[in-house]
Motif scaffolding. Structure first.
Motif, PDB file in Angstrom:
ATOM      1  N   ARG A 263       0.878  -1.270   0.151  1.00 52.10           N
ATOM      2  CA  ARG A 263       0.342  -0.338  -0.141  1.00 52.10           C
ATOM      3  C   ARG A 263       0.851   1.199  -0.065  1.00 52.10           C
ATOM      4  N   GLN A 264       1.971   1.374   0.262  1.00 54.67           N
ATOM      5  CA  GLN A 264       2.471   2.218   0.865  1.00 54.67           C
ATOM      6  C   GLN A 264       3.932   2.359  -0.139  1.00 54.67           C
ATOM      7  N   VAL A 265       4.233   1.515  -0.857  1.00 53.55           N
ATOM      8  CA  VAL A 265       4.172   1.707  -1.987  1.00 53.55           C
ATOM      9  C   VAL A 265       3.870   2.209  -3.838  1.00 53.55           C
ATOM     10  N   ARG A 266       2.938   1.356  -3.200  1.00 50.10           N
ATOM     11  CA  ARG A 266       1.929   2.410  -4.251  1.00 50.10           C
ATOM     12  C   ARG A 266       1.299   3.358  -4.419  1.00 50.10           C
ATOM     13  N   LEU A 267       0.855   3.975  -2.566  1.00 50.61           N
ATOM     14  CA  LEU A 267       0.977   5.368  -1.950  1.00 50.61           C
ATOM     15  C   LEU A 267       2.226   6.348  -2.924  1.00 50.61           C
ATOM     16  N   ASN A 268       3.578   5.700  -2.652  1.00 51.49           N
ATOM     17  CA  ASN A 268       4.530   6.843  -2.822  1.00 51.49           C
ATOM     18  C   ASN A 268       4.275   6.668  -4.190  1.00 51.49           C
ATOM     19  N   LYS A 269       4.340   5.970  -5.594  1.00 49.40           N
ATOM     20  CA  LYS A 269       3.991   5.641  -6.725  1.00 49.40           C
ATOM     21  C   LYS A 269       3.670   7.035  -6.962  1.00 49.40           C
TER      22      LYS A 269
ATOM     23  N   TYR B 109       4.033  10.232  -9.810  1.00 47.98           N
ATOM     24  CA  TYR B 109       3.563  10.027 -10.565  1.00 47.98           C
ATOM     25  C   TYR B 109       2.199  12.234 -10.424  1.00 47.98           C
ATOM     26  N   ALA B 110       1.818  11.549  -9.543  1.00 50.76           N
ATOM     27  CA  ALA B 110       0.988  13.212  -9.887  1.00 50.76           C
ATOM     28  C   ALA B 110       2.095  14.592  -9.336  1.00 50.76           C
ATOM     29  N   ASN B 111       2.819  13.876  -8.730  1.00 53.58           N
ATOM     30  CA  ASN B 111       4.281  15.522  -8.222  1.00 53.58           C
ATOM     31  C   ASN B 111       4.388  15.477  -9.962  1.00 53.58           C
ATOM     32  N   VAL B 112       4.834  14.882 -10.701  1.00 51.59           N
ATOM     33  CA  VAL B 112       5.794  15.388 -11.859  1.00 51.59           C
ATOM     34  C   VAL B 112       4.467  15.898 -13.121  1.00 51.59           C
TER      35      VAL B 112
END
Length: 128
Positions: free
Chosen positions: A42-48, A52-55
């Protein structure tokens, strides 16, 4: 009579200090006490998703990025319309036809032929 532990009596002076922002509460009440497992799926997915949103936001707002030692920038023609990618030196490079979560599709006409270009937002190096 039983003794009460951890009881705080707030008087008028303390309440006005809190209302005016002079006294700051720590955020211990909102802490569940459980540490975050940063390796969980879950944390890996949230970080991804956050990456993506930041980029994507950096690209859409017109932050400069580098490809092969050349600096480019996305500009929007009108609000909520797709724009074009410009070079800092030469000007217009290509028109943008699609902006996704991690990909940007562009095109340019060279000698009467349409050349498609696809940019991967995950691999772009943004200039700070």
């Amino acid at each position: 009579m039983s003794k009460l532990k951890n009881v705080v009596v707030l008087d008028k002076k303390v309440l006005t200090a809190i209302a005016n922002g002079e006294k700051v509460f720590d955020n211990r009440l909102n802490n569940t006490g459980r540490p975050v497992n940063k390796k969980s799926a879950r944390q890996v997915r949230l970080n991804k998703q956050a990456f993506y949103a930041n980029v994507n936001a950096k690209f859409k707002t017109g932050s400069q990025f580098k490809i092969n030692n050349s600096t480019y920038q996305y500009t929007e023609h009108k609000e909520n319309e797709l724009g074009c990618i410009i070079d800092a030196i030469t000007g217009h490079v290509c028109n943008v036809s699609y902006i996704g979560r991690t990909k940007v599709k562009c095109y340019k006409f060279v000698l009467g032929k349409k050349v498609n270009v696809e940019l991967n937002l995950k691999t772009l190096k943004f200039v700070s």
